[in-house]
Write an enzyme that holds these catalytic residues in place. Structure first.
Site, PDB file in Angstrom:
ATOM      1  N   HIS A  11     -51.921  20.488 -32.117  1.00 13.72           N
ATOM      2  CA  HIS A  11     -52.348  19.235 -31.490  1.00 13.72           C
ATOM      3  C   HIS A  11     -51.222  18.212 -31.358  1.00 13.72           C
ATOM      4  O   HIS A  11     -51.478  17.019 -31.230  1.00 13.72           O
ATOM      5  CB  HIS A  11     -53.536  18.648 -32.269  1.00 13.72           C
ATOM      6  CG  HIS A  11     -54.769  19.493 -32.138  1.00 13.72           C
ATOM      7  ND1 HIS A  11     -55.823  19.446 -33.014  1.00 13.72           N
ATOM      8  CD2 HIS A  11     -55.109  20.421 -31.220  1.00 13.72           C
ATOM      9  CE1 HIS A  11     -56.757  20.310 -32.634  1.00 13.72           C
ATOM     10  NE2 HIS A  11     -56.336  20.920 -31.561  1.00 13.72           N
ATOM     11  N   CYS A  49     -36.455   6.750 -17.095  1.00 16.43           N
ATOM     12  CA  CYS A  49     -36.922   6.788 -15.692  1.00 16.43           C
ATOM     13  C   CYS A  49     -37.890   5.642 -15.384  1.00 16.43           C
ATOM     14  O   CYS A  49     -38.320   5.481 -14.245  1.00 16.43           O
ATOM     15  CB  CYS A  49     -37.571   8.141 -15.378  1.00 16.43           C
ATOM     16  SG  CYS A  49     -39.229   8.342 -16.076  1.00 16.43           S
ATOM     17  N   ASN A  91     -62.123  24.883 -48.849  1.00 16.04           N
ATOM     18  CA  ASN A  91     -62.738  23.678 -48.271  1.00 16.04           C
ATOM     19  C   ASN A  91     -63.647  23.052 -49.326  1.00 16.04           C
ATOM     20  O   ASN A  91     -64.240  23.757 -50.138  1.00 16.04           O
ATOM     21  CB  ASN A  91     -63.553  24.047 -47.016  1.00 16.04           C
ATOM     22  CG  ASN A  91     -63.813  22.830 -46.132  1.00 16.04           C
ATOM     23  OD1 ASN A  91     -64.353  21.826 -46.578  1.00 16.04           O
ATOM     24  ND2 ASN A  91     -63.414  22.930 -44.879  1.00 16.04           N
TER      25      ASN A  91
HETATM   26  P1  NAD Z   1     -62.268  17.593 -39.854  1.00 17.39           P
HETATM   27  O1  NAD Z   1     -62.230  16.171 -40.254  1.00 17.39           O
HETATM   28  O2  NAD Z   1     -63.202  17.987 -38.771  1.00 17.39           O
HETATM   29  O3  NAD Z   1     -62.612  18.456 -41.139  1.00 17.39           O
HETATM   30  C1  NAD Z   1     -61.932  18.236 -42.353  1.00 17.39           C
HETATM   31  C2  NAD Z   1     -62.371  19.324 -43.301  1.00 17.39           C
HETATM   32  O4  NAD Z   1     -61.612  19.203 -44.478  1.00 17.39           O
HETATM   33  C3  NAD Z   1     -63.850  19.245 -43.691  1.00 17.39           C
HETATM   34  O5  NAD Z   1     -64.421  20.522 -43.531  1.00 17.39           O
HETATM   35  C4  NAD Z   1     -63.798  18.814 -45.156  1.00 17.39           C
HETATM   36  O6  NAD Z   1     -64.854  19.355 -45.909  1.00 17.39           O
HETATM   37  C5  NAD Z   1     -62.467  19.366 -45.601  1.00 17.39           C
HETATM   38  N1  NAD Z   1     -61.822  18.653 -46.706  1.00 17.39           N
HETATM   39  C6  NAD Z   1     -61.772  17.316 -46.916  1.00 17.39           C
HETATM   40  N2  NAD Z   1     -61.036  17.047 -47.996  1.00 17.39           N
HETATM   41  C7  NAD Z   1     -60.596  18.227 -48.487  1.00 17.39           C
HETATM   42  C8  NAD Z   1     -59.769  18.608 -49.583  1.00 17.39           C
HETATM   43  N3  NAD Z   1     -59.258  17.700 -50.420  1.00 17.39           N
HETATM   44  N4  NAD Z   1     -59.518  19.930 -49.788  1.00 17.39           N
HETATM   45  C9  NAD Z   1     -60.049  20.869 -48.967  1.00 17.39           C
HETATM   46  N5  NAD Z   1     -60.842  20.567 -47.899  1.00 17.39           N
HETATM   47  C10 NAD Z   1     -61.080  19.256 -47.657  1.00 17.39           C
HETATM   48  O7  NAD Z   1     -60.761  17.991 -39.498  1.00 17.39           O
HETATM   49  P2  NAD Z   1     -60.178  19.229 -38.673  1.00 17.39           P
HETATM   50  O8  NAD Z   1     -61.038  20.412 -38.850  1.00 17.39           O
HETATM   51  O9  NAD Z   1     -58.729  19.295 -39.013  1.00 17.39           O
HETATM   52  O10 NAD Z   1     -60.297  18.802 -37.157  1.00 17.39           O
HETATM   53  C11 NAD Z   1     -60.084  17.491 -36.809  1.00 17.39           C
HETATM   54  C12 NAD Z   1     -59.117  17.214 -35.701  1.00 17.39           C
HETATM   55  O11 NAD Z   1     -58.625  15.878 -35.884  1.00 17.39           O
HETATM   56  C13 NAD Z   1     -57.930  18.052 -35.632  1.00 17.39           C
HETATM   57  O12 NAD Z   1     -57.823  18.389 -34.319  1.00 17.39           O
HETATM   58  C14 NAD Z   1     -56.743  17.192 -36.017  1.00 17.39           C
HETATM   59  O13 NAD Z   1     -55.765  17.243 -34.998  1.00 17.39           O
HETATM   60  C15 NAD Z   1     -57.219  15.817 -36.018  1.00 17.39           C
HETATM   61  N6  NAD Z   1     -56.886  15.052 -37.244  1.00 17.39           N
HETATM   62  C16 NAD Z   1     -55.647  15.140 -37.829  1.00 17.39           C
HETATM   63  C17 NAD Z   1     -55.361  14.437 -38.978  1.00 17.39           C
HETATM   64  C18 NAD Z   1     -53.989  14.533 -39.608  1.00 17.39           C
HETATM   65  O14 NAD Z   1     -53.015  14.775 -38.911  1.00 17.39           O
HETATM   66  N7  NAD Z   1     -53.906  14.388 -40.920  1.00 17.39           N
HETATM   67  C19 NAD Z   1     -56.327  13.615 -39.549  1.00 17.39           C
HETATM   68  C20 NAD Z   1     -57.568  13.534 -38.925  1.00 17.39           C
HETATM   69  C21 NAD Z   1     -57.835  14.270 -37.783  1.00 17.39           C
END
Ligand code: NAD
Length: 244
Positions: free
Chosen positions: A118, A147, A210
Site C-alpha cells: 500500500h 514540473c 492476531n
Molecule cells: P486492520 O485494522 O483492519 O486490522 C488490524 C488487525 O490487527 C486486527 O485483526 C486486530 O485484531 C489485529 N491486532 C491488533 N493489535 C494486535 C497486536 N498487538 N498483535 C497482533 N494482532 C493485533 O488492519 P489491516 O488488516 O492491516 O488493514 C488495514 C489497512 O489500513 C491496510 O491496508 C493498511 O495499509 C492500512 N493501515 C496501515 C497502518 C500502518 O501503516 N501502521 C495503520 C492503520 C491502517
C-alpha cells in the site's frame, strides 16, 4: 494438528519464510490500527483526507493531514515484532516481508526485501511524471514537483488501485514460500487479503498471529491468539536458531 505443529515448530526447518503483516504489528509501536476500537478511519473521514478526490479538491489540506501522520509515526519506535522479523531475516536471508503498512517500521527495524503493498508515508510521487522519491521531511519544504505539479504521498489511498508490478512481485514471492506467517491483519482489505490465501491454497505450513479470530483463521495450520511480539518471541525462542 495445530498443537503438534506448534510443539514441533522450528524456524530452522524453513528456508523461504514469508511474513505477511498488517496494522496489528505496528499497534505495539503505538500506531492505531485501521478498524475496531480506536481505529484510525473511525476518527477521520477518508473522503476528506485519503483519496484522490480529496487531493484534487484541496491538496494542501491532504498534505497537512499526511504531515501530521508522518510526525506521529516518526515519534513511534519499531515494536518487538518488527525487530524479531529482522532478526530472523538476518539468520535466514531468503526470508521476505510483505506488508500492508505504510509506516516504514519494518525498514526502521532493519528489514530488507520488503514489499509494501500500500505504498509508504515516506515516499512522494509526481502524478504527472510518475517519478517516486524517498522523502522524510516534516513538514515538506515543497509540496510541488520541479514540473509544477503537486506531489502526492506514494500511498495506495482509498479508491486507488494497487501497483500491478508490486502486486505481481508479492504474488511471485508468496508462491515460492515454504512457510507463511500472517501477523496482525483483519484480512479484509482486498486485493491484499488475497495474497496469503494463495499460500493457504498450496497448503504450505502457515501460522496466523492476531489478538482476535479472523475470517481466515481456520485456514491456517496454526492460529495463535495474542500479541504479535509475544507470539513471535515464543516461536523464535523454541527454535534452534543461533543466538544473535
Ligand atoms: P486492520 O485494522 O483492519 O486490522 C488490524 C488487525 O490487527 C486486527 O485483526 C486486530 O485484531 C489485529 N491486532 C491488533 N493489535 C494486535 C497486536 N498487538 N498483535 C497482533 N494482532 C493485533 O488492519 P489491516 O488488516 O492491516 O488493514 C488495514 C489497512 O489500513 C491496510 O491496508 C493498511 O495499509 C492500512 N493501515 C496501515 C497502518 C500502518 O501503516 N501502521 C495503520 C492503520 C491502517
Amino acid at each position: 494438528m495445530g498443537s503438534t505443529f506448534q510443539a514441533n515448530f522450528d524456524f530452522n526447518d524453513y528456508h523461504r519464510i514469508v511474513f505477511f503483516t498488517g496494522a496489528g504489528i505496528s499497534a505495539e509501536s503505538g500506531i492505531p490500527t485501521y478498524r475496531g476500537k480506536g481505529g484510525f478511519w473511525n476518527q477521520y473521514d477518508y473522503e476528506e483526507y485519503a483519496c484522490q478526490r480529496a487531493f484534487d479538491r484541496d491538496p494542501e489540506k491532504v498534505w497537512e493531514f499526511h504531515e501530521q501522520r508522518r510526525k506521529f509515526v516518526s515519534e513511534c519506535e519499531p515494536a518487538p515484532g518488527h525487530r524479531i522479523i529482522t532478526e530472523i531475516q538476518h539468520l535466514k536471508p531468503a526470508t521476505r516481508v510483505i506488508t500492508q503498512n505504510i509506516d516504514g517500521m519494518h525498514q526502521r527495524a532493519g528489514s530488507v526485501h520488503l514489499i509494501e503493498l500500500h505504498g509508504s508515508l515516506w515516499r512522494v510521487r509526481c502524478p504527472r511524471e510518475g517519478t517516486i522519491s524517498e522523502n522524510f521531511e516534516i513538514p515538506l519544504r515543497t509540496r510541488r514537483c520541479t514540473c509544477g505539479e503537486y506531489l502526492r504521498p506514494d500511498i495506495v489511498w482509498f479508491e486507488d488501485a494497487l501497483d500491478e508490478e508490486i502486486l505481481n512481485k508479492a504474488i511471485a514471492t508468496i508462491l515460492k514460500a515454504d512457510l507463511l506467517i500472517t501477523i496482525g491483519t483483519s484480512a479484509t482489505v482486498f486485493p491484499a487479503a488475497e495474497i496469503p490465501l494463495l499460500a493457504l491454497r498450496r497448503r504450505i505450513p502457515s501460522i496466523e498471529i492476531n489478538l482476535e479470530e479472523t475470517e481466515t483463521s481456520r485456514l491456517y495450520t496454526l492460529s495463535l491468539r495474542g500479541s504479535a511480539g509475544q507470539n513471535l518471541r515464543l516461536l523464535r525462542d523454541q527454535s534452534s536458531l543461533p543466538i544473535v
